[in-house]
Every structure is written in structure tokens, then in C-alpha cells.
Design an enzyme around this catalytic site. Structure first.
Site, PDB file in Angstrom:
ATOM      1  N   SER A   1      -3.472  -9.704  -2.392  1.00 39.82           N
ATOM      2  CA  SER A   1      -2.649  -8.346  -1.943  1.00 39.82           C
ATOM      3  C   SER A   1      -3.565  -7.538  -1.014  1.00 39.82           C
ATOM      4  O   SER A   1      -2.605  -6.761  -0.403  1.00 39.82           O
ATOM      5  CB  SER A   1      -2.625  -7.365  -3.320  1.00 39.82           C
TER       6      SER A   1
ATOM      7  N   VAL B   1       0.870  -1.144  -0.101  1.00 42.79           N
ATOM      8  CA  VAL B   1      -0.063  -0.165   0.115  1.00 42.79           C
ATOM      9  C   VAL B   1       0.859   1.242  -0.090  1.00 42.79           C
ATOM     10  O   VAL B   1       0.992   2.267  -0.673  1.00 42.79           O
ATOM     11  CB  VAL B   1      -1.096  -0.041   1.294  1.00 42.79           C
TER      12      VAL B   1
ATOM     13  N   GLN C   1     -11.804 -11.992  -2.490  1.00 39.73           N
ATOM     14  CA  GLN C   1     -10.845 -10.958  -2.255  1.00 39.73           C
ATOM     15  C   GLN C   1      -9.701 -11.550  -2.767  1.00 39.73           C
ATOM     16  O   GLN C   1      -9.040 -12.516  -2.556  1.00 39.73           O
ATOM     17  CB  GLN C   1     -10.813 -10.532  -0.774  1.00 39.73           C
TER      18      GLN C   1
ATOM     19  N   HIS D   1     -10.739  -6.741  -5.616  1.00 37.93           N
ATOM     20  CA  HIS D   1     -11.564  -7.420  -4.782  1.00 37.93           C
ATOM     21  C   HIS D   1     -12.985  -7.392  -5.473  1.00 37.93           C
ATOM     22  O   HIS D   1     -13.278  -6.313  -6.136  1.00 37.93           O
ATOM     23  CB  HIS D   1     -12.049  -6.829  -3.572  1.00 37.93           C
TER      24      HIS D   1
ATOM     25  N   ASN E   1      -8.205  -3.082  -4.800  1.00 38.32           N
ATOM     26  CA  ASN E   1      -8.224  -3.212  -3.549  1.00 38.32           C
ATOM     27  C   ASN E   1      -7.070  -2.081  -3.007  1.00 38.32           C
ATOM     28  O   ASN E   1      -6.987  -1.656  -1.736  1.00 38.32           O
ATOM     29  CB  ASN E   1      -8.094  -4.530  -2.757  1.00 38.32           C
TER      30      ASN E   1
ATOM     31  N   CYS F   1     -10.903  -2.020   2.908  1.00 39.54           N
ATOM     32  CA  CYS F   1     -10.958  -2.009   1.472  1.00 39.54           C
ATOM     33  C   CYS F   1     -12.503  -2.741   0.828  1.00 39.54           C
ATOM     34  O   CYS F   1     -13.016  -1.812  -0.278  1.00 39.54           O
ATOM     35  CB  CYS F   1      -9.947  -2.884   0.606  1.00 39.54           C
TER      36      CYS F   1
HETATM   37  O1  25A Z   1      -3.122  -4.361  11.299  1.00 43.89           O
HETATM   38  P1  25A Z   1      -3.938  -4.031  10.174  1.00 43.89           P
HETATM   39  O2  25A Z   1      -4.298  -2.601  10.310  1.00 43.89           O
HETATM   40  O3  25A Z   1      -5.004  -4.929   9.822  1.00 43.89           O
HETATM   41  O4  25A Z   1      -3.039  -3.997   8.736  1.00 43.89           O
HETATM   42  C1  25A Z   1      -2.027  -4.957   8.731  1.00 43.89           C
HETATM   43  C2  25A Z   1      -1.035  -4.904   7.365  1.00 43.89           C
HETATM   44  O5  25A Z   1      -2.187  -5.080   6.257  1.00 43.89           O
HETATM   45  C3  25A Z   1      -1.595  -4.354   5.107  1.00 43.89           C
HETATM   46  C4  25A Z   1      -0.576  -3.666   5.326  1.00 43.89           C
HETATM   47  O6  25A Z   1       0.825  -4.315   5.083  1.00 43.89           O
HETATM   48  C5  25A Z   1      -0.615  -3.647   7.178  1.00 43.89           C
HETATM   49  O7  25A Z   1       0.687  -3.895   7.667  1.00 43.89           O
HETATM   50  N1  25A Z   1      -2.750  -3.218   4.891  1.00 43.89           N
HETATM   51  C6  25A Z   1      -3.533  -2.643   5.622  1.00 43.89           C
HETATM   52  N2  25A Z   1      -4.493  -2.125   5.078  1.00 43.89           N
HETATM   53  C7  25A Z   1      -4.472  -2.618   3.830  1.00 43.89           C
HETATM   54  C8  25A Z   1      -5.216  -2.189   2.652  1.00 43.89           C
HETATM   55  N3  25A Z   1      -6.465  -1.775   2.603  1.00 43.89           N
HETATM   56  C9  25A Z   1      -3.531  -3.432   3.859  1.00 43.89           C
HETATM   57  N4  25A Z   1      -3.120  -3.970   2.707  1.00 43.89           N
HETATM   58  C10 25A Z   1      -3.946  -3.963   1.653  1.00 43.89           C
HETATM   59  N5  25A Z   1      -5.083  -3.047   1.544  1.00 43.89           N
HETATM   60  P2  25A Z   1       1.698  -3.859   3.921  1.00 43.89           P
HETATM   61  O8  25A Z   1       2.208  -5.122   3.385  1.00 43.89           O
HETATM   62  O9  25A Z   1       1.107  -3.120   2.764  1.00 43.89           O
HETATM   63  O10 25A Z   1       2.571  -2.973   4.599  1.00 43.89           O
HETATM   64  C11 25A Z   1       3.426  -3.141   5.558  1.00 43.89           C
HETATM   65  C12 25A Z   1       4.170  -1.756   5.944  1.00 43.89           C
HETATM   66  O11 25A Z   1       4.083  -1.365   7.414  1.00 43.89           O
HETATM   67  C13 25A Z   1       5.622  -1.164   7.575  1.00 43.89           C
HETATM   68  N6  25A Z   1       5.736  -1.182   9.059  1.00 43.89           N
HETATM   69  C14 25A Z   1       5.614  -2.293  10.013  1.00 43.89           C
HETATM   70  N7  25A Z   1       6.040  -2.257  11.229  1.00 43.89           N
HETATM   71  C15 25A Z   1       6.167  -1.027  10.925  1.00 43.89           C
HETATM   72  C16 25A Z   1       6.018  -0.593   9.661  1.00 43.89           C
HETATM   73  N8  25A Z   1       6.430   0.967   9.636  1.00 43.89           N
HETATM   74  C17 25A Z   1       6.927   1.852  10.520  1.00 43.89           C
HETATM   75  N9  25A Z   1       7.043   1.336  11.738  1.00 43.89           N
HETATM   76  C18 25A Z   1       6.805   0.206  12.106  1.00 43.89           C
HETATM   77  N10 25A Z   1       6.899  -0.472  13.544  1.00 43.89           N
HETATM   78  C19 25A Z   1       6.270  -2.317   6.749  1.00 43.89           C
HETATM   79  O12 25A Z   1       7.559  -1.587   6.764  1.00 43.89           O
HETATM   80  C20 25A Z   1       5.689  -2.349   5.479  1.00 43.89           C
HETATM   81  O13 25A Z   1       6.136  -1.043   4.750  1.00 43.89           O
HETATM   82  P3  25A Z   1       8.787  -2.843   7.189  1.00 43.89           P
HETATM   83  O14 25A Z   1      10.173  -1.866   6.930  1.00 43.89           O
HETATM   84  O15 25A Z   1       8.457  -3.275   8.699  1.00 43.89           O
HETATM   85  O16 25A Z   1       8.839  -3.995   6.172  1.00 43.89           O
HETATM   86  C21 25A Z   1       9.145  -3.965   5.083  1.00 43.89           C
HETATM   87  C22 25A Z   1       9.336  -5.377   4.800  1.00 43.89           C
HETATM   88  O17 25A Z   1       8.201  -5.800   3.961  1.00 43.89           O
HETATM   89  C23 25A Z   1       8.525  -6.594   2.987  1.00 43.89           C
HETATM   90  N11 25A Z   1       8.401  -6.023   1.730  1.00 43.89           N
HETATM   91  C24 25A Z   1       8.009  -4.887   1.218  1.00 43.89           C
HETATM   92  N12 25A Z   1       7.869  -4.728   0.169  1.00 43.89           N
HETATM   93  C25 25A Z   1       8.237  -5.726  -0.539  1.00 43.89           C
HETATM   94  C26 25A Z   1       8.552  -6.760   0.334  1.00 43.89           C
HETATM   95  N13 25A Z   1       8.922  -7.858   0.383  1.00 43.89           N
HETATM   96  C27 25A Z   1       9.188  -8.414  -1.243  1.00 43.89           C
HETATM   97  N14 25A Z   1       8.908  -7.395  -2.159  1.00 43.89           N
HETATM   98  C28 25A Z   1       8.304  -6.100  -1.750  1.00 43.89           C
HETATM   99  N15 25A Z   1       8.095  -5.394  -2.905  1.00 43.89           N
HETATM  100  C29 25A Z   1      10.124  -6.893   3.160  1.00 43.89           C
HETATM  101  O18 25A Z   1      10.003  -8.001   4.155  1.00 43.89           O
HETATM  102  C30 25A Z   1      10.635  -5.709   3.931  1.00 43.89           C
HETATM  103  O19 25A Z   1      11.594  -6.011   4.451  1.00 43.89           O
HETATM  104  O1  L14 Z   2      -9.013  -4.066   7.572  1.00 46.13           O
HETATM  105  O2  L14 Z   2      -6.461  -9.127   3.926  1.00 46.13           O
HETATM  106  O3  L14 Z   2      -8.032  -2.956   6.097  1.00 46.13           O
HETATM  107  O4  L14 Z   2      -7.720  -8.629   2.433  1.00 46.13           O
HETATM  108  C1  L14 Z   2      -7.413  -4.888   4.590  1.00 46.13           C
HETATM  109  C2  L14 Z   2      -6.946  -6.293   3.933  1.00 46.13           C
HETATM  110  C3  L14 Z   2      -8.156  -6.356   6.609  1.00 46.13           C
HETATM  111  C4  L14 Z   2      -7.724  -7.518   5.932  1.00 46.13           C
HETATM  112  C5  L14 Z   2      -8.202  -3.913   6.444  1.00 46.13           C
HETATM  113  C6  L14 Z   2      -7.373  -8.574   3.540  1.00 46.13           C
HETATM  114  C7  L14 Z   2      -7.457  -5.195   6.047  1.00 46.13           C
HETATM  115  C8  L14 Z   2      -7.831  -7.381   4.366  1.00 46.13           C
END
Ligand code: 25A
Ligand code: L14
Length: 343
Positions: free
Chosen positions: A162, A16, A159, A245, A318, A132
Site C-alpha cells: 500500500s 492516502v 514495507q 510497514h 503506513n 512513511c
Molecule cells: O511522487 P511521490 O511524492 O513519491 O508520491 C507518489 C504517489 O505515492 C503515493 C500517492 O498515491 C502518490 O500519488 N503516496 C505518496 N505518499 C504516500 C504515503 N506516505 C503514498 N502512498 C502511501 N503512503 P495514491 O494512490 O495514494 O494517490 C494518488 C492520488 O493522486 C491523485 N492525483 C494524481 N495526479 C493528480 C492528482 N490529483 C490532482 N491533480 C493531479 N494532477 C490521484 O487522483 C489519486 O487520488 P486521480 O484522479 O488522478 O486518480 C484516481 C485514480 O486512482 C485509481 N484509484 C484510486 N482509488 C482506487 C483506484 N483504483 C482502484 N481502486 C481504488 N479504490 C484509479 O485509477 C482512479 O482513476
Molecule cells: O516518499 O512505496 O512518501 O512504500 C511513500 C511510499 C515513497 C515510497 C514517500 C512506498 C513514498 C513509499
């Protein structure tokens, strides 16, 4: 002196976060500066932005004051949001948060700009971006609700992986490869094999047998649409799709809304494209919605099992409308309405 805000993307390395950066660039968002923040694991890594790249910096409690940030777009999980969003708000930096941490907090507006932009007026420094699946559904439901008043919604989702972030995308890809090579697929991001399968579980189960994802759709829909009388029931399913989605939605109205009226209303509503030509075999599909901004609606027809019912098929990207794009649209609306303090 520039009147444009200093902006940070928090969780910038995630699926995201990276999309947020590319949408800021695409829409030429008026920022005086853009910073990429993530956890210590990613410090020093580079992310493409405009003609150059951004170097990822660690998010700390001092980040907001030290960098003079005025707007922070968070997508780093609920724990990070709970800990850092209040610190940001305290430092005068407005947070738009993509996690579930603040969505049902009465003091925090939960906003989809096409539906309830007015709720931004009472933001206390934090604004929640909805789930989403909920976002794309309410974009399509709100204009129909104004016409026929919705009583009840039954939704089943399909869904994309991603939704679980980059690790979800990686897992579908590697399971397909493992299976074609005759190896056992490894499941880490999802509770079971997702390749060539469907999982009727997104997030964890709660006491009443619903998953958290299903309860988000029930509760967030009422808050965004500002109507607690709308009854919603949901079944959320993970499908082996990378981006987009899809949702089958049955809507029961108080007053009759014909499929023709619904098509006309939806086609005139912002953020919606109607694709409904069954005679040509055309309807919304995830592979077409991926990379697009709109919510696509088709298969509009009467639900003949109830007095005033319609069935809809609703598809959207999404990661874009469901997350990064909606967050940036909120930020744009804040700017338009003078709801950011910019020095
Ligand atoms: O708890 P929630 O609210 O339900 O959300 C949980 C997770 O869902 C995703 C999002 O994951 C979130 O972490 N998410 C939330 N809403 C979403 C939505 N509407 C949603 N996904 C889709 N639709 P994400 O993968 O998008 O992002 C995670 C990011 O959070 C950073 N992070 C984590 N802890 C942190 C933090 N940032 C600051 N402080 C903290 N304490 C995390 O950064 C990431 O950017 P990071 O440095 O900890 O990790 C980066 C690692 O991610 C992997 N990676 C990233 N990009 C790639 C990748 N791996 C392969 N290819 C890539 N292109 C690597 O492992 C990298 O090291
Ligand atoms: O609450 O895994 O925004 O498809 C978004 C991604 C919940 C889970 C949220 C998924 C998340 C959802």
C-alpha cells in the site's frame, strides 16, 4: 461566522486521500467545509464522507481562491505538489504535503507532531509530511535519543504494498489470483513479482547504490530529529504485506540505555504502544497494526556487538501514521497553535 477552516483533500481518490477523509471524520476535525479534489480523470466520482458523500472536483490553479480554502492536505504525487502547493500558499491556503517534493527544502518544515511540533512555528505556507518508514522510526527513536543520545542507526524495512498507493494493493491481490490459477503474474506497480517474494528495491536506484527510499530515511531522520550528527544507514525492502510497514532497527547510543529503561520510556511516550512479551510469543505485527494509529515497538534487547546498543522491532500502519494520520495531526497542531489564518 465559523472559525473553522475550509479544508480540501487533494488526491482524494487515492489510498492516502480516502484514508484522510475517513480520519477527518473519525477525529471530528473542526472543518467548516471539506472538499475532495483530484485530477480530471476522477471528476464527478463520489467518495463517502460522514452521512453523505463528496463529489470529486478537478484541482486547478483557481481552486484555492475560488473555493476560499484555508487548509489543503495534499497526497497526489510530487509533480502535483510542486505545481500546485505554491499556488495554494500564495492564495493564503496552508498546505500539508504528503509527497517528497518539499521535504528537504530548508525553508519548509518537515514535521512529526510527537517529535518536532515546534518546527511548525516557522512554516511559510507549506509543511512537508515525511516518508512513511521514517515517521514510524523517529516516533520511537526520539524519546530514546533524549535519554542516551543516538550515534548511529542501522535499519532494514519490510514495507507493505500500500506504500505504492491503491495500485500496489491491487497488484499483490491480482498476482496471488493469477498464480493460484496457473497464470504468469503481471508486474506493473513493482519492478518484479511481489506475491510470495521480497524486493530489495523501493523507488529508483541512485548513483551510490542506495535507493531513493533509503536516502529519504537517512536524510529525513536528521532533519526531523534536528541532529545532523546521527548516522543512519538503511535497506528498504518491499514485502508481500497489504498494510503496515515493519522495521528492524539497531541503535547505538553514547550513554547506556538498558532494555528495561527503553521499555519504560517508550511506554510513556505519546503515540507508542510497547508489545514486548517474548515469553508469550507476543511482538508487533503488521496485521495487528493495520487500521491502528500507534507505532508498535517490541523485541527490545541489547545489541551485544557494540558498547551501548539496542535492537528494536517497529511496526505501524503506513497509510495512517505513515501518511494520512500524521498529516491530520499536523493540521490539528496548526489549529491548536493558531498557525492557520481562518476567516
Ligand atoms: O511522487 P511521490 O511524492 O513519491 O508520491 C507518489 C504517489 O505515492 C503515493 C500517492 O498515491 C502518490 O500519488 N503516496 C505518496 N505518499 C504516500 C504515503 N506516505 C503514498 N502512498 C502511501 N503512503 P495514491 O494512490 O495514494 O494517490 C494518488 C492520488 O493522486 C491523485 N492525483 C494524481 N495526479 C493528480 C492528482 N490529483 C490532482 N491533480 C493531479 N494532477 C490521484 O487522483 C489519486 O487520488 P486521480 O484522479 O488522478 O486518480 C484516481 C485514480 O486512482 C485509481 N484509484 C484510486 N482509488 C482506487 C483506484 N483504483 C482502484 N481502486 C481504488 N479504490 C484509479 O485509477 C482512479 O482513476
Ligand atoms: O516518499 O512505496 O512518501 O512504500 C511513500 C511510499 C515513497 C515510497 C514517500 C512506498 C513514498 C513509499
Amino acid at each position: 461566522m465559523s472559525k473553522h477552516p475550509r479544508v480540501a483533500v487533494v488526491g482524494a481518490t487515492g489510498a492516502v486521500g480516502r484514508t484522510m477523509l475517513s480520519i477527518l471524520e473519525e477525529r471530528d476535525f473542526p472543518a467548516s467545509e471539506v472538499a475532495a479534489l483530484a485530477s480530471s480523470r476522477s471528476v464527478g466520482s463520489k467518495l463517502p464522507y460522514k452521512d453523505g458523500e463528496l463529489t470529486v472536483q478537478e484541482l486547478t490553479e483557481d481552486s484555492f481562491k475560488k473555493m476560499g480554502l484555508e487548509l489543503a492536505l495534499f497526497s497526489a504525487g510530487g509533480g502535483t505538489s510542486k505545481k500546485f502547493a505554491p499556488v495554494a500558499a500564495e492564495a493564503g491556503c496552508v498546505v500539508v504535503d504528503n509527497s517528497s517534493a518539499w521535504r528537504m527544502d530548508e525553508k519548509i518544515p518537515l514535521v512529526v507532531p510527537e517529535v518536532n511540533p515546534h518546527d511548525l512555528e516557522w512554516h511559510p505556507g507549506i509543511i512537508a509530511n515525511p516518508n512513511c518508514s521514517t515517521i514510524q522510526m523517529v516516533v520511537a527513536l526520539q524519546p530514546l535519543h533524549l535519554e542516551g543520545k543516538i550515534k548511529r542507526v542501522v535499519v532494514s524495512t519490510y514495507q507493505a504494498v500500500s506504500g505504492a498507493g491503491q495500485k500496489g494493493v491491487n497488484e499483490l491481490e491480482s498476482q496471488v489470483r493469477q498464480l493460484f490459477n496457473g497464470r504468469d503474474p503481471e508486474s506493473k506497480a513493482f519492478p518484479h513479482q511481489i506475491a510470495f517474494n521480497c524486493l530489495p528495491q523501493i523507488d529508483v536506484f541512485t548513483e551510490n547504490g542506495y535507493t531513493k527510499e533509503e536516502l529519504k530515511m537517512v536524510n529525513e531522520t536528521k532533519k526531523i530529529m534536528g541532529d545532523n550528527s546521527i548516522q543512519v544507514t538503511a535497506t528498504t525492502v518491499r514485502a508481500p504485506v497489504f498494510y503496515g510497514h515493519s522495521e528492524s532497527v539497531n541503535v547505538e547510543f553514547e550513554r547506556d540505555v538498558s532494555p528495561e529503561e527503553a521499555r519504560t520510556i517508550l511506554a510513556q511516550s505519546p503515540g507508542i504502544t510497547v508489545v514486548d512479551y517474548p515469553e508469550k510469543g507476543l511482538y508487533p505485527m503488521a496485521i495487528d497494526a493495520a487500521g491502528e494509529d500507534d507505532v508498535f515497538v517490541g523485541r527490545i534487547r541489547r545489541d551485544e556487538s557494540v558498547p551501548h546498543g539496542l535492537n528494536l522491532w517497529i511496526v505501524s500502519d503506513n497509510v495512517r501514521k505513515g501518511a494520512a494520520l500524521n498529516t491530520i495531526q499536523i493540521a490539528e497542531t496548526l489549529l491548536e497553535r493558531g498557525l492557520l489564518r481562518v476567516k
